[in-house]
Design a protein around this motif. Structure first.
Motif, short mmCIF file in Angstrom:
data_model
loop_
_atom_site.label_atom_id
_atom_site.label_comp_id
_atom_site.label_asym_id
_atom_site.label_seq_id
_atom_site.Cartn_x
_atom_site.Cartn_y
_atom_site.Cartn_z
N PRO B 11 0.81 -1.22 0.00
CA PRO B 11 0.00 0.00 0.00
C PRO B 11 0.84 1.28 0.00
CG PRO B 11 -0.83 -1.58 1.61
CD PRO B 11 0.41 -2.17 1.06
N ILE B 30 9.40 -0.89 -8.10
CA ILE B 30 9.89 -2.26 -8.19
C ILE B 30 9.35 -3.11 -7.04
CG2 ILE B 30 12.01 -1.60 -9.41
CD1 ILE B 30 13.51 -2.33 -6.76
N GLU B 31 9.07 -4.36 -7.33
CA GLU B 31 8.55 -5.30 -6.32
C GLU B 31 9.33 -6.60 -6.43
OE1 GLU B 31 6.39 -5.63 -3.65
OE2 GLU B 31 7.22 -7.65 -3.74
N CYS B 42 -1.32 -10.25 6.49
CA CYS B 42 -2.19 -9.23 7.06
C CYS B 42 -3.51 -9.83 7.50
CB CYS B 42 -2.46 -8.18 5.99
SG CYS B 42 -3.25 -6.69 6.62
N ARG B 96 -6.75 -8.52 0.53
CA ARG B 96 -5.53 -7.79 0.16
C ARG B 96 -4.86 -8.28 -1.12
NH1 ARG B 96 -1.47 -5.31 4.16
NH2 ARG B 96 -0.49 -4.89 2.16
N TRP B 206 -7.16 -12.31 17.29
CA TRP B 206 -8.26 -11.64 16.60
C TRP B 206 -9.07 -12.61 15.75
CZ3 TRP B 206 -3.07 -10.74 15.18
CH2 TRP B 206 -2.70 -11.25 13.93
N GLY B 253 3.61 -13.50 9.60
CA GLY B 253 4.13 -12.17 9.33
C GLY B 253 4.63 -11.50 10.58
N ALA B 272 8.47 4.96 3.80
CA ALA B 272 7.03 5.06 4.05
C ALA B 272 6.45 3.69 4.43
CB ALA B 272 6.32 5.59 2.80
N GLY B 273 5.48 3.71 5.32
CA GLY B 273 4.80 2.48 5.71
C GLY B 273 5.61 1.68 6.73
N GLY B 285 -2.03 -2.29 13.35
CA GLY B 285 -2.63 -1.87 12.08
C GLY B 285 -1.66 -0.95 11.34
N GLY B 286 -1.50 -1.16 10.05
CA GLY B 286 -0.54 -0.34 9.32
C GLY B 286 -0.96 0.04 7.92
C1 LIG Z 1 -0.45 -11.07 10.61
C2 LIG Z 1 -0.59 -9.60 10.33
C3 LIG Z 1 -1.84 -9.01 10.46
C4 LIG Z 1 -2.02 -7.66 10.16
N1 LIG Z 1 -3.27 -7.15 10.23
C5 LIG Z 1 -3.49 -5.86 9.88
C6 LIG Z 1 -4.81 -5.34 9.86
O1 LIG Z 1 -5.79 -6.04 10.12
N2 LIG Z 1 -4.98 -4.05 9.52
C7 LIG Z 1 -3.93 -3.24 9.19
O2 LIG Z 1 -4.14 -2.06 8.89
N3 LIG Z 1 -2.68 -3.72 9.18
C8 LIG Z 1 -2.43 -5.01 9.51
N4 LIG Z 1 -1.14 -5.50 9.50
C9 LIG Z 1 -0.05 -4.62 9.09
C10 LIG Z 1 -0.07 -4.39 7.60
O3 LIG Z 1 -0.06 -5.61 6.92
C11 LIG Z 1 1.14 -3.56 7.19
O4 LIG Z 1 1.25 -2.44 8.04
C12 LIG Z 1 1.05 -3.06 5.76
O5 LIG Z 1 1.06 -4.13 4.84
C13 LIG Z 1 2.22 -2.14 5.46
O6 LIG Z 1 2.21 -1.76 4.11
P1 LIG Z 1 3.56 -1.39 3.40
O7 LIG Z 1 3.20 -0.96 2.04
O8 LIG Z 1 4.34 -0.48 4.26
O9 LIG Z 1 4.41 -2.75 3.38
P2 LIG Z 1 4.06 -4.18 2.76
O10 LIG Z 1 2.63 -4.34 2.53
O11 LIG Z 1 4.76 -5.15 3.63
O12 LIG Z 1 4.78 -4.12 1.34
C14 LIG Z 1 6.18 -4.12 1.22
C15 LIG Z 1 6.53 -4.68 -0.14
O13 LIG Z 1 7.91 -4.49 -0.39
C16 LIG Z 1 8.44 -5.62 -1.02
N5 LIG Z 1 9.89 -5.65 -0.79
C17 LIG Z 1 10.54 -5.94 0.37
N6 LIG Z 1 11.87 -5.85 0.18
C18 LIG Z 1 12.07 -5.50 -1.11
C19 LIG Z 1 13.24 -5.28 -1.89
N7 LIG Z 1 14.48 -5.39 -1.36
N8 LIG Z 1 13.09 -4.97 -3.20
C20 LIG Z 1 11.84 -4.86 -3.75
N9 LIG Z 1 10.70 -5.06 -3.04
C21 LIG Z 1 10.81 -5.38 -1.74
C22 LIG Z 1 7.71 -6.76 -0.36
O14 LIG Z 1 7.75 -7.93 -1.16
C23 LIG Z 1 6.30 -6.19 -0.22
O15 LIG Z 1 5.50 -6.47 -1.34
C24 LIG Z 1 -0.92 -6.87 9.78
C25 LIG Z 1 0.34 -7.45 9.67
C26 LIG Z 1 0.51 -8.80 9.93
C27 LIG Z 1 1.86 -9.40 9.79
#
Ligand SMILES: Cc1cc2nc3c(=O)[nH]c(=O)nc-3n(C[C@H](O)[C@H](O)[C@H](O)COP(=O)(O)OP(=O)(O)OC[C@H]3O[C@@H](n4cnc5c(N)ncnc54)[C@H](O)[C@@H]3O)c2cc1C
Lengths: 60, 386
Positions: B11, B30-31, B42, B96, B206, B253, B272-273, B285-286
């Protein structure tokens, strides 16, 4: 003989928790494949955070 | 030469890429995975308000609408939260896998380039720009960019290599396991939270409904307090409360429960994030903060390119934005989390009893704390001393 983290791939759920806590960058997650490199000093923090209990420290 | 390279298509990353691309910047996202959005890490819950800020809600990626939350103390005392208007949904449980792809498509539609199965490895400074080293489908690849946005989640390689953040300690991360359970019988209008030192040390369990008798049933524990793995705690929880159904998916996770970092920037780089430990220290929550942070980082990246200034002092504008938006809450909630960690089960039961039966009209940590303080005035002093 050195201490190293070892992964049981049949247990690993490739979530990256062990990557997040390793300040030596010894764990790397490539898709579903967890790689542990020679930076590992066997400190064991990854063992403690692994949700699946897939990691252990062994003498290699 | 790119204006902006965003690492990670979660996100935060997709929102950042979309925001920059909409303003006309030359953006690469990039992903490292080959499929955006999977595997999921999540529980997929998000409030209606935070989702609506950035996106038009689309049923395609909504698994369920929820109308309130029920929280259970260790002895089973129930605290109910629901909005004033009965029948008004307050939150969503997302799908998601579809949501993350939708966001990436929005970034693409806005003009960002996207490459999957491509991982950020490291960077070097070239004048006032960056050269990024990546691994693209198994081959080395380098690109130059003015700005790098690290949205690489809890693994946070960008932030740690750049020296913006420190590696998380085992008291700063929740270790989580979750099953998607089908044929589960629950009232699907609520999300459910279960507390207890033995049940989920330093975290909670939960149940989030996903409709059609499906639900995410999961647990997060703090490794510095846990005596077993998250999966073992999850299995015990399921047995204890008698969840029946079939496990159709396993999710693991980790979530940072760090609090507010001092800065999320350095020269040319913003985080970010989860990469900036933006998830909430109490709830974990994130998603909402990741969306907001991605947006703010995108806006500041655009301004930086406009002004041709990529210095940390310019990018600190981004710090100001995310901190006044939600950063202050992370700091406050970290303090409350530290207070909650000290409570034993009896104290949790008593606090829950003091507000049980009151309908808390708003779905937020703030609302619960306000009710608790009203009924337990001594808490004010305790919280103040933190
Ligand atoms: C079990 C669990 C339950 C959760 N439940 C909730 C919930 O109910 N509600 C809520 O709001 N939040 C929840 N969270 C937290 C939420 O999932 C995260 O806060 C959110 O996904 C963060 O988004 P982000 O974009 O920062 O990172 P992410 O969604 O983690 O995305 C990061 C991306 O970067 C990629 N990446 C990593 N390293 C590299 C690299 N070197 N090069 C290229 N790409 C890379 C990864 O593959 C991934 O796709 C939960 C987390 C967990 C573990």
């Amino acid at each position: 003989m050195v201490k190293r983290a070892v992964v049981n791939r049949r247990k690993c759920a490739y979530c990256g928790a062990c990557v997040a806590v390793c300040n030596l960058f010894a764990t790397e997650l490539i898709e579903t494949f967890l790689e542990i490199n020679e930076n590992c000093n066997g400190c064991g923090i990854c063992v403690e955070v692994c949700p699946m209990g897939a990691l252990s420290i062994m003498e290699v | 030469m790119f204006d902006v390279v965003v690492v990670g298509a979660g996100p935060a990353g997709s929102m950042a890429a979309k925001t920059c691309a909409e303003r006309g910047l030359n953006v690469l996202l990039i992903e490292k995975r080959q499929e955006i959005g999977t595997p999921v890490r999540c529980a997929e819950g998000i409030s209606k308000q935070s989702l609506g800020k950035f996106l038009k809600v689309d049923k395609k990626w909504i698994a369920a609408e929820v109308f309130g939350a029920k929280i259970y103390a260790p002895d089973g005392t129930e605290v109910v939260m629901a909005e004033e208007m009965a029948g008004n949904e307050v939150g969503f449980v997302l799908e998601r896998k579809i949501f993350d792809r939708h966001l990436a498509r929005l970034a693409a539609k806005a003009g960002a380039e996207i490459i999957v199965k491509t991982a950020f490895v490291s960077f070097e400074r070239v004048g006032d720009k960056l050269r990024l080293k990546m691994n693209k489908m198994g081959e080395r690849w380098e690109v130059e960019t003015k700005i790098l946005i690290g949205a690489d989640g809890v693994e946070s390689r960008v932030g740690r290599i750049a020296g913006i953040i420190k590696t998380l300690k085992k008291s700063e991360i929740e270790s989580c396991a979750q099953y998607l359970i089908s044929d589960i019988k629950i009232d699907e209008s609520y999300t459910y939270f279960y507390l207890g030192k033995n049940l989920a040390p330093g975290g909670y369990a939960w149940i989030f409904p996903k409709e059609n008798n499906c639900a995410n049933v999961g647990i997060g524990v703090l490794p510095s307090m846990a005596k077993a793995t998250a999966k073992e705690y999850l299995d015990k929880f399921i047995e204890k409360i008698g969840v029946k159904g079939k496990i159709v998916e396993l999710v693991c996770g980790a979530v940072p429960v760090y609090g507010e970092i001092t800065t999320a920037v350095t020269d040319n780089i913003m985080l970010a994030g989860d990469a900036a430990y933006h998830s909430d220290p109490i709830t974990g929550g994130g998603i909402a903060n990741a969306l907001s942070a991605g947006y703010h980082a995108g806006v500041v990246a655009y301004e930086a390119v406009e002004k041709d200034n990529f210095s940390s002092s310019f990018l600190m504008k981004y710090d100001e934005l995310w901190k006044t938006d939600f950063g202050w809450k992370l700091g406050r909630n970290k303090k409350i989390q530290e207070f909650l960690l000290k409570l034993d089960d009896d104290m949790l039961n008593n606090l829950a009893k003091s507000i049980s039966g009151i309908n808390i009209r708003e779905m937020s940590v703030q609302a619960i704390i306000t009710e608790l303080v009203k009924r337990n005035p001594s808490l004010i002093e305790i919280l103040r001393n933190f």
